[in-house]
Scaffold this motif. Structure first.
Motif, PDB file in Angstrom:
ATOM      1  N   GLN A  19      45.594  46.536  32.795  1.00  0.00           N
ATOM      2  CA  GLN A  19      45.016  47.335  33.885  1.00  0.00           C
ATOM      3  C   GLN A  19      44.751  46.460  35.107  1.00  0.00           C
ATOM      4  N   ALA A  20      44.212  45.257  34.881  1.00  0.00           N
ATOM      5  CA  ALA A  20      43.856  44.382  35.997  1.00  0.00           C
ATOM      6  C   ALA A  20      45.083  43.894  36.756  1.00  0.00           C
ATOM      7  N   ALA A  21      46.226  43.779  36.077  1.00  0.00           N
ATOM      8  CA  ALA A  21      47.433  43.254  36.723  1.00  0.00           C
ATOM      9  C   ALA A  21      47.916  44.162  37.845  1.00  0.00           C
ATOM     10  N   SER A  22      47.654  45.452  37.741  1.00  0.00           N
ATOM     11  CA  SER A  22      48.101  46.390  38.773  1.00  0.00           C
ATOM     12  C   SER A  22      46.987  46.756  39.749  1.00  0.00           C
ATOM     13  N   ARG A  23      45.862  46.076  39.643  1.00  0.00           N
ATOM     14  CA  ARG A  23      44.700  46.388  40.477  1.00  0.00           C
ATOM     15  C   ARG A  23      44.867  45.783  41.873  1.00  0.00           C
ATOM     16  N   GLY A  77      49.830  36.817  36.544  1.00  0.00           N
ATOM     17  CA  GLY A  77      49.435  36.476  37.901  1.00  0.00           C
ATOM     18  C   GLY A  77      47.964  36.664  38.180  1.00  0.00           C
ATOM     19  N   LEU A  78      47.152  36.588  37.150  1.00  0.00           N
ATOM     20  CA  LEU A  78      45.712  36.785  37.301  1.00  0.00           C
ATOM     21  C   LEU A  78      44.985  35.449  37.188  1.00  0.00           C
ATOM     22  N   PRO A  79      44.152  35.102  38.157  1.00  0.00           N
ATOM     23  CA  PRO A  79      43.361  33.875  38.015  1.00  0.00           C
ATOM     24  C   PRO A  79      42.298  34.027  36.935  1.00  0.00           C
ATOM     25  N   LEU A  80      42.003  32.927  36.256  1.00  0.00           N
ATOM     26  CA  LEU A  80      40.952  32.895  35.239  1.00  0.00           C
ATOM     27  C   LEU A  80      40.064  31.686  35.536  1.00  0.00           C
ATOM     28  N   VAL A  81      38.761  31.907  35.562  1.00  0.00           N
ATOM     29  CA  VAL A  81      37.845  30.826  35.902  1.00  0.00           C
ATOM     30  C   VAL A  81      36.744  30.729  34.861  1.00  0.00           C
ATOM     31  N   THR A 124      37.376  31.038  43.701  1.00  0.00           N
ATOM     32  CA  THR A 124      36.997  32.409  43.344  1.00  0.00           C
ATOM     33  C   THR A 124      36.053  32.995  44.383  1.00  0.00           C
ATOM     34  N   PHE A 125      35.144  32.179  44.921  1.00  0.00           N
ATOM     35  CA  PHE A 125      34.267  32.666  45.986  1.00  0.00           C
ATOM     36  C   PHE A 125      35.086  33.135  47.190  1.00  0.00           C
ATOM     37  N   LYS A 126      36.147  32.387  47.525  1.00  0.00           N
ATOM     38  CA  LYS A 126      36.957  32.726  48.693  1.00  0.00           C
ATOM     39  C   LYS A 126      37.821  33.958  48.443  1.00  0.00           C
ATOM     40  N   HIS A 127      38.399  34.011  47.228  1.00  0.00           N
ATOM     41  CA  HIS A 127      39.296  35.131  46.906  1.00  0.00           C
ATOM     42  C   HIS A 127      38.959  35.647  45.511  1.00  0.00           C
ATOM     43  N   PRO A 128      37.906  36.457  45.371  1.00  0.00           N
ATOM     44  CA  PRO A 128      37.481  36.909  44.033  1.00  0.00           C
ATOM     45  C   PRO A 128      38.441  37.930  43.441  1.00  0.00           C
ATOM     46  N   ARG A 129      39.049  37.572  42.328  1.00  0.00           N
ATOM     47  CA  ARG A 129      39.894  38.501  41.584  1.00  0.00           C
ATOM     48  C   ARG A 129      40.119  37.913  40.191  1.00  0.00           C
ATOM     49  N   GLY A 130      40.683  38.708  39.292  1.00  0.00           N
ATOM     50  CA  GLY A 130      41.008  38.226  37.955  1.00  0.00           C
ATOM     51  C   GLY A 130      39.835  38.250  37.004  1.00  0.00           C
TER      52      GLY A 130
END
Length: 696
Positions: free
Chosen positions: A21-25, A57-61, A75-81
């Motif tokens: 689901q997150a990959a197409s978000r 293609g999802l970042p993980l932190v 993640t602060f600059k570009h929050p996703r994943g």
């Protein structure tokens, strides 16, 4: 709520559809928040999920105190994943960077709570429940919550924790799966009190002839059976861990073989713990980790050949969790050894009942019956967490009204309290001598001087105390910490990390102790044990063990003899006045109930003016004979008033922020937690006054 055995694939079951689901978000913000009670578990799950996330293609932190800062900054600059985080790091985000918290958490699709059972009780569970509520308040829509666990005792309680306003809507996915064959043995060893601490080792790595303590015999058995494969030996307290690790290391050195026995507990440096975990997971060097509860939860250490435990299990849920580490390879059996220490010359009726052995047998029977304890209904740390969350929300919002505070945190849910109780709590926090809060003329709650000092400390983010400690350094490498209560001085010998050391230098202001390897040393004082409560069901099963006549095939010769001795002692006891027996100048009242019931029963006797102590199987009352106790029952019945009993209670301040809670609220909360037991205490006392034939 996904319930399945350890290593059954709960993480993948939760994350595969969520990641799809997150990959197409397209919406900004994190898609998935994974919450874990352990930093080490976060690191493990990051390794498991990193490849999946990268392919999509999802970042993980990883988000905890020991994780690198670079990925967090990105993640602060570009929050996703996906973010993998601890409750304390969520707290830090809300307090220090509330605007960023809204950007990160404001559009979550889902929150995954791993090891859900670990959050169903205690201050960390209350804390996380409050944090999740605050995250909900940041979002336009409530993110889905998914709980993962291998040991849920009461699904209804877990569902209420996951979704307090609509527990019936929680979907439960439970997979029983095939259980591996279980091979187990309870092994008892006799303790000769006159030689505690004696441990003479021969050249072959085993003890020389002569009397030794029971732990030496246990170390002999462990050295023989646990040195050629990967195993976990749960030793209870940190001191037991160090004691066993030291003895097993000495046996390895005396036999001229590599030492596979390594300690693992919370006071050891992270690098030393990770070294043990890495050896277990790699599987190329035989490793037996001697641990407290630090290896109980789902850290990925691969499959181990066997589980051993020092002392009888007091938590069946914990025992199940530990056993899930063994027998994970196809066709492999789960192996469990329980080591029991019994006095060679038992003293008094309780000693003759061989309660450690009986408790171990009862725990195994409940394990085989698939029993798991439910969490306690009420938690004694509620007001402590309420203090911390009140301060935290004020910092996050820059101020809040009492009505807004009640609506945001305390109207239902884990921290539910009435507006009146909240008003009392706030008045106490605003007391000039306390100084946590101030109130502006327009009614807005703000931080007082003490509140400002507390909330800027890094210690504020956790809802448990961290005592000041000495940090041990050897050759520039950190070994870990020991409590400050241990006396340290140059030349003093100390045992730590499974080895012996001599102190070279002490930096008192920095609380740093420099040590060098030495052949002998005194083991440091840590805790006195886990203090784990006993559930009613386990206590009742202990009585059933005494009454039965079976001899389980999984007992060794000594534990079999202990069981028969205990049954003979029990059947030979003379109960003239119901479940009472004289023990010297004292009377033992057998309740065969759990810790909570016995603690309240002891309070009733103390309120009546007697010295009384709760024990595992009942209450021991000093200076009162059984017949005198029966005569006192009418008077005891008049004391079954919770408001009256609460006024006799001392030492109610146990949790981290209890010092800021007005005493009247702590007493009221104690009465609320014990209210359900008063009718049961009354019924029990009535049965003593009017026995109905059966002894117990």
């Amino acid at each position: 709520m996904i319930c399945a055995a350890t290593a059954a694939g709960k993480t993948e079951a939760a994350f595969l559809p969520l990641l799809t689901q997150a990959a197409s978000r397209e919406a900004p913000g994190l898609a998935i928040l994974y919450v874990s009670p352990l930093k080490a578990l976060i690191n493990d799950q990051a390794r498991r999920l990193d490849g999946l996330c990268e392919s999509l293609g999802l970042p993980l932190v990883r988000w905890h105190g020991d994780a690198p800062q670079g990925p967090k900054t990105r993640t602060f600059k570009h929050p996703r994943g996906v973010a993998l985080i601890t409750p304390e790091s969520i707290e830090a985000m809300l307090v220090r960077r509330p605007a960023d918290a809204r950007r990160l958490f404001g559009a979550l699709d889902a929150i995954v709570i791993d090891e859900l059972h670990a959050f169903l009780r205690g201050p960390r569970g209350l804390h996380l429940a409050s944090l999740l509520r605050r995250i909900d308040a940041l979002a336009d829509r409530r993110p889905r919550r998914i709980g993962l666990s291998a040991t849920i005792g009461d699904p209804a309680i877990a569902a209420s924790w996951l979704h307090p306003s609509a527990p019936s809507s929680v979907v439960r996915i439970e997979v029983e799966g095939g259980q591996p064959e279980l091979r187990l043995q309870v092994r008892a060893y006799l303790q000769r009190d006159s030689v505690i601490g004696t441990d003479a080792i021969g050249s072959d790595g085993t003890r020389i002839e002569g009397d030794v303590d029971a732990l030496s015999d246990i170390a002999d058995h462990g050295f023989k059976h646990l040195r050629d494969e990967n195993n976990l030996l749960f030793a209870g307290s940190r001191r037991n861990v160090e004691e066993l690790a030291d003895r097993l290391r000495a046996r390895s050195e005396a036999a001229g073989v590599p030492n596979p026995f390594l300690p693992h507990h919370g006071n050891l440096a992270r690098e030393l713990r990770e070294e043990v975990e890495g050896r277990l997971k790699a599987g190329d060097l035989p490793t037996t980790a001697i641990a407290t509860t630090t290896l109980e939860l789902g850290i990925d250490i691969g499959s181990v050949a066997s589980i051993a435990q020092l002392g009888p299990p007091r938590s069946i849920a914990g025992l199940r969790q530990r056993l899930g580490r063994s027998g994970r390879r196809a066709g492999a059996a789960s192996v469990l050894r329980i080591y029991i220490r019994e006095p060679a010359a038992p003293d008094g009726p309780l000693g003759r009942l061989r309660l450690p052995t009986i408790c171990a047998i009862a725990a195994v029977r409940l394990l085989l019956d698939r029993f798991v304890e439910p969490p306690e209904r009420f938690d004694p740390s509620t007001f402590s967490v309420a203090v911390q969350q009140t301060l935290s929300l004020i910092v996050e919002r820059g101020g809040v009204t009492p009505a807004g505070l009640h609506r945001e945190l305390f109207a239902g849910g884990a921290l539910a309290m009435s507006a009146g109780d909240l008003a009392n709590l706030l008045r106490g926090m605003a007391d000039p001598e306390v100084g946590l809060l101030e109130q502006s003329p327009d009614g807005l709650l703000m931080l007082g001087r003490t509140g400002e000092r507390i909330t800027v400390s890094r210690d504020f983010y956790a809802n448990f105390d961290t005592e000041e400690e000495w940090r041990l350094i050897a050759g520039g490498r950190s070994l870990g910490t020991i409590p400050l209560s241990n006396a340290v001085a140059v030349g003093v010998l100390v045992g730590f990390a499974g080895r012996r050391w001599r102190i070279l230098a002490v930096d008192d202001p920095a609380k740093v102790v420099e040590v060098v390897s030495h052949p002998s040393g005194r083991l440091p004082q840590f805790d006195s044990g886990s203090g784990e409560p006993m559930h009613d069901r386990l206590a009742a099963e202990m009585l059933a063990v005494l009454r039965d006549a079976d001899l389980p095939p999984w007992l060794d010769k000594t534990s079999n003899r202990m069981l028969q001795e205990a049954r003979t002692a029990w059947s030979g006891m003379t109960f003239i006045d119901g479940p009472l027996i004289a023990a010297g100048r004292a009377t033992i009242l057998f309740t065969w109930r759990g810790t909570t019931f016995n603690a309240l029963a002891a309070v009733v006797f103390v309120a009546a003016g007697y010295n009384a102590e709760a024990i595992d199987v009942g209450v021991e009352i000093d200076g009162l004979s059984p017949s005198e106790l029966v005569a006192q029952v009418p008077r005891l019945m008049t004391l079954l008033d919770l408001e009256l009993l609460s006024k006799t209670m001392e030492g109610l301040r146990h949790a981290k922020y209890d010092e800021f809670v007005v005493e009247s609220l702590l007493r009221k909360d104690w009465a609320r937690r014990n209210s359900v037991l008063i009718p049961e205490i009354s019924s029990f006392l009535n049965d003593i006054a009017e026995p109905k034939g059966a002894v117990v």
